[in-house]
Design an enzyme around this catalytic site. Structure first.
Site, PDB file in Angstrom:
ATOM      1  CB  SER A   1      -1.211  10.225  11.389  1.00 30.95           C
ATOM      2  OG  SER A   1      -1.943   9.638  10.321  1.00 30.95           O
ATOM      3  CE  LYS A   2       1.027  15.635   5.589  1.00 33.40           C
ATOM      4  NZ  LYS A   2       0.040  15.674   4.541  1.00 33.40           N
ATOM      5  NE  ARG A   3       0.732   8.186   5.891  1.00 34.62           N
ATOM      6  CZ  ARG A   3       0.878   6.911   6.186  1.00 34.62           C
ATOM      7  NH1 ARG A   3       0.169   6.005   5.565  1.00 34.62           N
ATOM      8  NH2 ARG A   3       1.757   6.533   7.100  1.00 34.62           N
TER       9      ARG A   3
ATOM     10  CD  GLU B   1       1.649  16.726   1.334  1.00 34.99           C
ATOM     11  OE1 GLU B   1       0.655  16.127   1.709  1.00 34.99           O
ATOM     12  OE2 GLU B   1       2.813  16.454   1.731  1.00 34.99           O
TER      13      GLU B   1
END
Ligand code: GLU
Length: 516
Positions: A265-267, A288
């Site tokens: 994921s992006k995280r 962001e």
């Protein structure tokens, strides 16, 4: 159009930046199309207007372009099946939904959002998940459960409705996936999917099928999150009489986090310091910014090479593949069924490998720009000098943008030196040798690498030092660092006068900081 022509599409929804997993789906489709002399189509699936994000479609087109994935037909390029944006194809879909209503394979459903929520809650209380299907549909407000006269009145009165697929009760649904082989599902596990929404827009389930058939798509490659919906899709093909025109599905395994647990994921990228998007993305709402492979300095060739290997291998030991090599070698047989673990180190390795294979002139061009931007460009520099610096730095960097930092000592004299190495290697009286080196270097014009080496070794012999005793000290004195580009070519590049000056500067520093 040639009915036997291989045609694949990439059909993203413009809901945000394209994840690298999406680029991989596009890449595999493109490779397969090119390998078989076919077409590659970009279709924008924007039927869910609540999830539309401005700039996302442009981002997708630019990301594909950057990666070298060339589209033959797209909203931008046009083509024989235009339009390629589903929102612009809205009038096409209704008739197919109606065709299924008329043949009894779909029905009108009038349930409101509140009614559906209540059904979900009720099931939840019994620890069940509500599924609109054979077991529940007769308790809901739809044309199968209601008296015909009510359905007719509601339709005439303009009551909002959706059209749902009527899933059969006990049927085996079978198909062959290009990656997973023969698959079989029980229809009881499939729900009555919405085909047409109350605003007249089709859902993905109907829209992609209508478009794949009308656009003569032969292979549909998509993420494995769609596998549970595939049986519903097989039914729709059958009910529309299109079984023979159904593309072959290939469901790609997920890209996994570096530890192998869960979807990348992006995280994960933010946390572990690697990009998950091909290009930088600025969220239009929050502002962001998420970094991209391009902005991090990856070559598109390296990005594509790395991505191809996340879930595919050629069956040989070869790891470096250009786009042409990938086209020649790609097949779905070598796509793995299991998820592919992302490996940041490996991604960097691919870039390094591609960097080593680049002509030094490309690196020189970038280095010159870096020097100019940093205000370090000097009048005495010329293209030949930058080219030689690039050649020396090429084996030592993983990204072009590391050249200035890694080779800073080629452009500015050191102001600090590796004192640990100096203390370790220093011997009483050794300064006499370096004094002699400095003196001779200062007087030597047109120093080249061989000359630098000869002068150095001869002086070392005269002072009774083995090269191994003085080499690393020389390096620290000239560059400040204990390792770096090849020493003698570096000295030649700096020139005798500069080497002499730097050696004397280092000697002053050493005499101040040591009592030797
Ligand atoms: N719009 C779908 C998605 O973004 C496409 C899936 C497909 O390729 O059929 O997941």
């Amino acid at each position: 159009m040639n009915p036997n022509k291989t045609r694949l599409r990439f059909a993203p929804s413009p809901t945000g930046p394209l994840h690298m997993g999406g680029v991989r789906t596009a890449l595999y489709s493109f490779l397969y199309a090119r390998k078989h002399g076919g077409d590659f189509i970009l279709r924008i699936e924007d039927t869910d207007q609540t999830r539309f994000v401005p700039g996302a479609e442009e981002y997708i087109a630019e990301a594909l372009k950057w990666a070298g994935i060339v589209v033959d037909e797209s909203p931008e390029a046009g083509g024989p099946h235009a339009p390629y944006r589903q929102s612009e194809r809205k009038p096409i879909y209704g008739k197919y939904a109606m065709q299924m209503v008329e043949s009894g394979h779909a029905y009108y459903a009038f349930d409101t959002a509140e009614e559906l929520e209540a059904a979900r809650k009720k099931a939840g209380m019994n620890k069940e998940t509500f599924s609109y299907g054979p077991a529940t549909r007769m308790e809901m407000n739809n044309s199968l459960a209601l008296p015909e006269s009510i359905t007719e009145t509601w339709l005439t009165d303009g009551m909002p409705y959706v059209i749902r697929l009527r899933v059969p009760e006990n049927e085996k649904i079978e198909f062959t996936d290009l990656i997973r082989g023969d698959l079989s599902f029980e229809s009881v596990l499939v729900d009555d999917k919405v085909l047409l929404k109350s605003d007249g827009m089709p859902t993905y389930h109907l829209a992609h099928i209508v478009d794949d058939v009308l656009m003569e798509i032969t292979h549909a490659v998509r993420g494995e999150e769609w596998l549970p919906s595939a049986p519903a899709h097989i039914l729709i093909y059958k009910y529309l009489g299109w079984h023979a025109r159904m593309p072959q599905y290939a469901h790609l395994p997920l890209l996994l986090k570096p530890d192998g647990h869960g979807k990348l994921s992006k995280r994960d990228g933010d946390k572990l310091g690697f990009p998950v998007f091909p290009l930088e993305w600025k969220d239009p709402q929050s502002g962001e910014v998420s970094t991209g492979y391009r902005e991090k300095g990856y070559y598109p060739e390296a990005f594509v090479n790395m991505l191809a290997f996340l879930g595919w291998n050629p069956g040989t030991e070869q790891e470096i593949f250009s786009m042409e090599d990938l086209i020649a070698n790609f097949s779905f047989e070598h796509v793995h069924k299991a998820g592919a673990r992302f490996d940041h180190e490996k991604a960097i390795w691919y870039n390094e490998q591609w960097l080593h294979r680049k002509p030094a002139a490309i690196l020189a061009h970038s280095l010159k720009a870096q020097l100019q931007e940093a205000g370090l460009w000097k009048a005495l520099y010329d293209d030949a000098f930058v080219q030689q610096c690039a050649e020396l730095l090429q084996p030592r960097v993983q990204f072009e943008n590391q050249m200035l930092d890694t080779g800073s000592y080629l452009f500015t004299a050191p102001t600090t030196w590796d004192d640990a190495i100096i203390s370790k290697k220093w011997k009483p009286g050794i300064e006499k040798f370096f004094d002699a080196v400095a003196e001779i270097m200062k007087k030597t014009d047109n120093l080249d690498g061989t000359m630098a080496e000869e002068i150095f070794k001869q002086l070392a012999a005269e002072h009774n030092y083995k090269p191994g005793e003085v080499l690393q000290l020389m390096r620290v004195m000239v560059s400040g660092q204990s390792s770096g580009v090849d020493l003698f070519p570096m000295m030649a590049l700096l020139g005798g006068a500069e080497v002499g000056k730097r050696t004397q500067l280092a000697l002053q520093h050493i005499s101040k900081t040591t009592n030797k």
